[in-house]
Design an enzyme around this catalytic site. Structure first.
Site, PDB file in Angstrom:
ATOM      1  N   GLY A 131       3.073   5.841  -3.057  1.00 31.50           N
ATOM      2  CA  GLY A 131       4.241   6.586  -3.507  1.00 31.50           C
ATOM      3  C   GLY A 131       4.371   6.601  -5.014  1.00 31.50           C
ATOM      4  O   GLY A 131       4.761   7.611  -5.623  1.00 31.50           O
ATOM      5  N   GLY A 164       0.808  -1.218   0.000  1.00 28.70           N
ATOM      6  CA  GLY A 164       0.000   0.000   0.000  1.00 28.70           C
ATOM      7  C   GLY A 164       0.837   1.260   0.000  1.00 28.70           C
ATOM      8  O   GLY A 164       0.564   2.205  -0.743  1.00 28.70           O
ATOM      9  N   ASP A 165       1.863   1.291   0.836  1.00 33.23           N
ATOM     10  CA  ASP A 165       2.759   2.452   0.883  1.00 33.23           C
ATOM     11  C   ASP A 165       3.416   2.694  -0.471  1.00 33.23           C
ATOM     12  O   ASP A 165       3.481   3.823  -0.959  1.00 33.23           O
ATOM     13  CB  ASP A 165       3.841   2.235   1.942  1.00 33.23           C
ATOM     14  CG  ASP A 165       3.308   2.359   3.356  1.00 33.23           C
ATOM     15  OD1 ASP A 165       2.474   3.248   3.601  1.00 33.23           O
ATOM     16  OD2 ASP A 165       3.734   1.576   4.215  1.00 33.23           O
ATOM     17  N   SER A 166       3.927   1.619  -1.061  1.00 34.15           N
ATOM     18  CA  SER A 166       4.639   1.760  -2.327  1.00 34.15           C
ATOM     19  C   SER A 166       3.709   2.185  -3.448  1.00 34.15           C
ATOM     20  O   SER A 166       4.083   2.996  -4.301  1.00 34.15           O
ATOM     21  CB  SER A 166       5.342   0.444  -2.689  1.00 34.15           C
ATOM     22  OG  SER A 166       6.312   0.117  -1.718  1.00 34.15           O
TER      23      SER A 166
END
Length: 401
Positions: free
Chosen positions: A177, A172-174
């Site tokens: 980003g 999710g973070d990637s």
């Protein structure tokens, strides 16, 4: 080894990165990969927690050199009014500012978009959060794992007889980003027409949701709820991981009509392609389990290399499940330089994934590993802002930088 000065399609673009951990910094990593000058602003006392998180070797992070590659590090206490003023001065010289604080945090520091745009109307503010800048959930703390759950990927990942699973990375973070970097580039293109910057709002749950294919209309129109299905997709066969005689695992994806016919030829069972239960894509999907058993019985009689040689020759998509050990010795990885090696000051040769995607005329590249904390204070505060040594020493002594 890849070294030297930055180049690429974003060369000449200056990015201020105020975020920490993964979501915001991964955006900065992608922009830096393609030539942007990324100035990472870190807390003077401890820096980005990614300097300590994750697996380490000899006390050094194995994640930091990657997520902070191609970046410069300056220290600045954003909770101090003097530190906030330094950021405003830097923003006057920047094209993009990336942050992943909770909504409203920049505004509390007098660093909101209206304030920064008054200083630099061309500035693009990229904001990465769990839930976005507005809406009833915007003030909640949001991590990548929560965005994965809310965006739908957690519910559909894993085996049906187990709780929802996760991938082995911070997906999710990637994704947030990555969409943030895409938004930054789109805003830079838009600025070419308008002359003005704008706000890019990248929410983790929306970045995950963007990958969920027809999940929403399947439910709302057809009344179908996607469930966890393990290693297969319902209605898609044969496409699974199959056992081999040498106890390896081979993934075969032969669900298209023509490809399935080629698989049957490679299995020396051409009549299988004409069988009424397997003749069409829909029929194969309806008999997924029994077809997987047929394919698995064939693969279990042969060694993995023999299977792959036959399938590659027949034009059937297939491959082994790779680990890092496989990647580092694979001839295709080597030929395309998918893994590059730079010199780490403490760990020696340091391998990492190369820049993606490839551009034929203006490719991105990696010219430096993650920097030491505050390594570029003199270059940025001295050369860019014109602070003399005495001013820098005073700010450092007082914990501002």
């Amino acid at each position: 080894m890849t070294t030297g000065e930055a180049s690429g399609p974003l060369a000449g673009c200056r990015v201020l990165e105020l975020g920490s951990l993964i979501a915001g910094p991964f955006c900065g990593q992608l922009l830096g990969d393609f030539g942007a000058e990324v100035v990472k602003i870190e807390d003077p006392g401890r820096g980005d927690p990614m300097r300590q998180w994750g697996n380490q070797a000899d006390g050094f992070s194995l994640t930091w050199p990657i997520i902070a590659r191609n970046k410069k590090s300056v220290t600045c206490n954003l909770r101090d009014a003097r530190g906030q003023e330094l950021v405003r001065q830097l923003a006057a010289h920047a094209d993009v500012l990336v942050e992943n604080f909770r909504p409203g945090t920049l505004e509390l520091w007098n660093l909101g978009y209206d304030t920064l745009a008054a200083i630099n109307p061309r500035l693009i503010l990229v904001r990465v959060t769990g839930y976005g800048q507005d809406g009833p959930y915007s003030q909640r703390a949001g991590f990548g794992s929560i965005g994965e759950a809310m965006g739908g990927v957690r519910y559909t990942t894993g085996n049906p007889d187990h709780p929802p699973s996760r991938t082995g990375i911070s997906l999710g973070d990637s994704l947030a980003g990555m969409f943030a970097a895409f938004g930054a580039v789109m805003a830079l293109l838009g600025r070419e027409r308008t002359g003005r910057g704008q706000v890019v709002d990248s929410a983790i749950y929306e970045a995950v949701l963007a990958l969920m294919e027809a999940l929403i209309p399947e439910w709302e129109i057809a009344g179908h709820r996607r469930e966890r299905t393990g290693s297969v997709l319902p209605g898609v066969a044969p496409s699974n991981v199959y056992p081999t005689a040498d106890e390896a695992e081979v993934l075969i994806a032969a669900n298209g009509d023509a490809v399935f016919s080629r698989l049957c030829d490679a299995m020396e069972n051409p009549d299988l392609a004409a069988h009424p239960r397997y003749r069409t894509h829909q029929a194969r999907g309806e008999h997924l389990e029994e077809l997987d058993k047929v394919v698995g019985e064939w693969t279990s009689l042969h060694a993995s290399e023999d299977i792959l040689d036959r399938l590659h020759a027949a034009g059937v998509p297939a491959g082994r499940i790779y680990t890092a050990a496989d990647m580092t010795v694979d001839t295709h990885f080597k030929a395309r330089e998918a893994i590059v090696r730079l010199l780490h000051p403490h760990l020696g040769e340091f391998p990492m994934q190369n820049v993606a995607p490839r551009l034929s005329a203006t490719p991105g590249r990696i010219h430096s590993l993650g920097p030491e904390l505050g390594e570029h204070n003199e270059a940025v505060y001295g050369s860019l802002l014109g602070l003399d040594p005495a001013q820098r020493e005073k700010l450092a002594a007082e914990g501002v930088i």
